[in-house]
Design a protein around this motif. Structure first.
Motif, short mmCIF file in Angstrom:
data_model
loop_
_atom_site.label_atom_id
_atom_site.label_comp_id
_atom_site.label_asym_id
_atom_site.label_seq_id
_atom_site.Cartn_x
_atom_site.Cartn_y
_atom_site.Cartn_z
N PRO A 14 -10.17 -27.58 -53.71
CA PRO A 14 -10.23 -26.16 -53.38
C PRO A 14 -11.05 -25.91 -52.11
O PRO A 14 -11.95 -26.69 -51.77
N GLY A 15 -10.75 -24.81 -51.44
CA GLY A 15 -11.42 -24.47 -50.20
C GLY A 15 -12.92 -24.36 -50.32
O GLY A 15 -13.66 -24.75 -49.41
N SER A 16 -13.41 -23.85 -51.45
CA SER A 16 -14.86 -23.72 -51.62
C SER A 16 -15.52 -25.10 -51.66
O SER A 16 -16.62 -25.28 -51.13
N ASP A 17 -14.87 -26.08 -52.27
CA ASP A 17 -15.42 -27.44 -52.30
C ASP A 17 -15.40 -28.08 -50.91
O ASP A 17 -16.36 -28.74 -50.51
N LEU A 18 -14.31 -27.86 -50.17
CA LEU A 18 -14.23 -28.40 -48.82
C LEU A 18 -15.31 -27.77 -47.93
O LEU A 18 -15.97 -28.46 -47.15
N ALA A 19 -15.52 -26.47 -48.06
CA ALA A 19 -16.54 -25.78 -47.27
C ALA A 19 -17.93 -26.34 -47.57
O ALA A 19 -18.74 -26.54 -46.66
N ALA A 20 -18.21 -26.65 -48.84
CA ALA A 20 -19.51 -27.22 -49.21
C ALA A 20 -19.69 -28.61 -48.60
O ALA A 20 -20.76 -28.93 -48.08
N LEU A 21 -18.64 -29.43 -48.62
CA LEU A 21 -18.72 -30.76 -48.01
C LEU A 21 -18.88 -30.65 -46.49
O LEU A 21 -19.63 -31.42 -45.88
N ALA A 22 -18.19 -29.68 -45.88
CA ALA A 22 -18.29 -29.49 -44.44
C ALA A 22 -19.71 -29.12 -44.03
O ALA A 22 -20.19 -29.55 -42.98
N ARG A 23 -20.40 -28.33 -44.86
CA ARG A 23 -21.79 -27.95 -44.55
C ARG A 23 -22.71 -29.16 -44.52
O ARG A 23 -23.71 -29.16 -43.83
N ASN A 24 -22.37 -30.20 -45.30
CA ASN A 24 -23.19 -31.41 -45.38
C ASN A 24 -22.66 -32.54 -44.51
O ASN A 24 -23.04 -33.69 -44.70
N THR A 25 -21.75 -32.23 -43.61
CA THR A 25 -21.19 -33.22 -42.69
C THR A 25 -21.81 -33.01 -41.31
O THR A 25 -21.76 -31.92 -40.77
N ARG A 26 -22.39 -34.06 -40.79
CA ARG A 26 -23.04 -33.97 -39.48
C ARG A 26 -21.99 -33.92 -38.37
O ARG A 26 -22.06 -33.11 -37.48
N GLN A 27 -21.02 -34.87 -38.40
CA GLN A 27 -19.99 -34.90 -37.37
C GLN A 27 -18.70 -35.42 -37.97
O GLN A 27 -18.69 -36.42 -38.69
N LEU A 28 -17.60 -34.76 -37.66
CA LEU A 28 -16.28 -35.21 -38.05
C LEU A 28 -15.62 -35.78 -36.81
O LEU A 28 -15.41 -35.06 -35.82
N ILE A 29 -15.31 -37.06 -36.84
CA ILE A 29 -14.75 -37.73 -35.67
C ILE A 29 -13.24 -37.84 -35.80
O ILE A 29 -12.50 -37.54 -34.87
N TRP A 30 -12.79 -38.30 -36.94
CA TRP A 30 -11.35 -38.42 -37.24
C TRP A 30 -11.10 -37.80 -38.61
O TRP A 30 -11.90 -37.98 -39.52
N GLY A 31 -9.99 -37.12 -38.76
CA GLY A 31 -9.62 -36.62 -40.08
C GLY A 31 -8.56 -35.54 -39.99
O GLY A 31 -8.38 -34.91 -38.96
N GLU A 32 -7.85 -35.38 -41.11
CA GLU A 32 -6.80 -34.38 -41.19
C GLU A 32 -6.96 -33.60 -42.48
O GLU A 32 -7.18 -34.19 -43.54
N PHE A 33 -6.83 -32.27 -42.38
CA PHE A 33 -7.00 -31.37 -43.51
C PHE A 33 -5.82 -30.40 -43.51
O PHE A 33 -5.66 -29.63 -42.56
N VAL A 34 -5.01 -30.46 -44.56
CA VAL A 34 -3.83 -29.60 -44.66
C VAL A 34 -4.08 -28.57 -45.75
O VAL A 34 -4.30 -28.93 -46.91
N GLY A 35 -4.09 -27.30 -45.34
CA GLY A 35 -4.34 -26.21 -46.28
C GLY A 35 -3.06 -25.54 -46.73
O GLY A 35 -2.17 -25.26 -45.92
N SER A 36 -2.98 -25.29 -48.05
CA SER A 36 -1.85 -24.57 -48.65
C SER A 36 -2.41 -23.38 -49.41
O SER A 36 -3.38 -23.52 -50.16
N LEU A 37 -1.79 -22.22 -49.24
CA LEU A 37 -2.24 -21.02 -49.93
C LEU A 37 -1.62 -20.95 -51.33
O LEU A 37 -0.51 -21.45 -51.54
N PRO A 38 -2.30 -20.32 -52.28
CA PRO A 38 -1.80 -20.25 -53.66
C PRO A 38 -0.40 -19.67 -53.78
O PRO A 38 0.38 -20.11 -54.62
N ALA A 39 -0.05 -18.70 -52.95
CA ALA A 39 1.28 -18.08 -53.02
C ALA A 39 2.39 -19.04 -52.61
O ALA A 39 3.55 -18.84 -52.96
N ASP A 40 2.04 -20.10 -51.89
CA ASP A 40 3.02 -21.08 -51.41
C ASP A 40 2.39 -22.47 -51.52
O ASP A 40 2.16 -23.14 -50.53
#
Length: 149
Positions: A70-96
């Protein structure tokens, strides 16, 4: 889908991080479910995910499983991440839930790529960052054989 690349820098690296991008897309980013994965290489079966800090280490483990959270969990992890060098995040909304709302990619610590059809997101990116460039096409795979760590 449109693709924008954010190159804002501080002179020592990117001036933007995953948390900034997620906050920019609130409330949808918190409502979305996110799939975390590596940026694919042009060499089949290879890809990269690299992040620093406690949250970054957790994100790396999740990327190995193509985990969905869930987005809230990703946001919490992002707050504790110093630097993101490589990565992919694909978001899907509940309606779709099976559709793709937005993709965020970190590429070699050089830029973030945003891929979406959501005009609100595209406009917010253009208004909130200084060095935003239209990508000719999204990164489907990184063309170089980047050395593994």
């Amino acid at each position: 889908m449109a693709t924008l690349r954010i190159y804002d820098s501080t002179g020592h690296g990117l001036a933007v991080d995953l948390g900034d991008l997620l906050r920019l897309m609130v409330p949808q980013s918190l409502q979305a479910n996110w799939t975390i994965s590596s940026v694919k290489s042009s060499i089949p079966g290879h890809g990269w995910f690299e992040a620093t800090g406690e949250g970054g280490e957790q994100l790396e483990r999740l990327a190995q499983q193509n985990a969905r959270l869930p987005g809230s969990d990703l946001a919490a992890l992002a707050r504790n991440t110093r630097q993101l060098i490589w990565g992919e995040f694909v978001g899907s909304l509940p309606a779709d839930a099976d559709g793709k709302w937005v993709t965020i990619r970190a590429a070699d610590g050089t830029f973030f790529e945003i891929e979406t059809d959501d005009e609100t997101v595209l406009n917010k990116v253009k208004l909130n960052f200084k060095d935003v460039r239209a990508g000719e096409s999204p990164i489907a795979s990184w063309p170089l054989d980047y050395p593994s760590k």
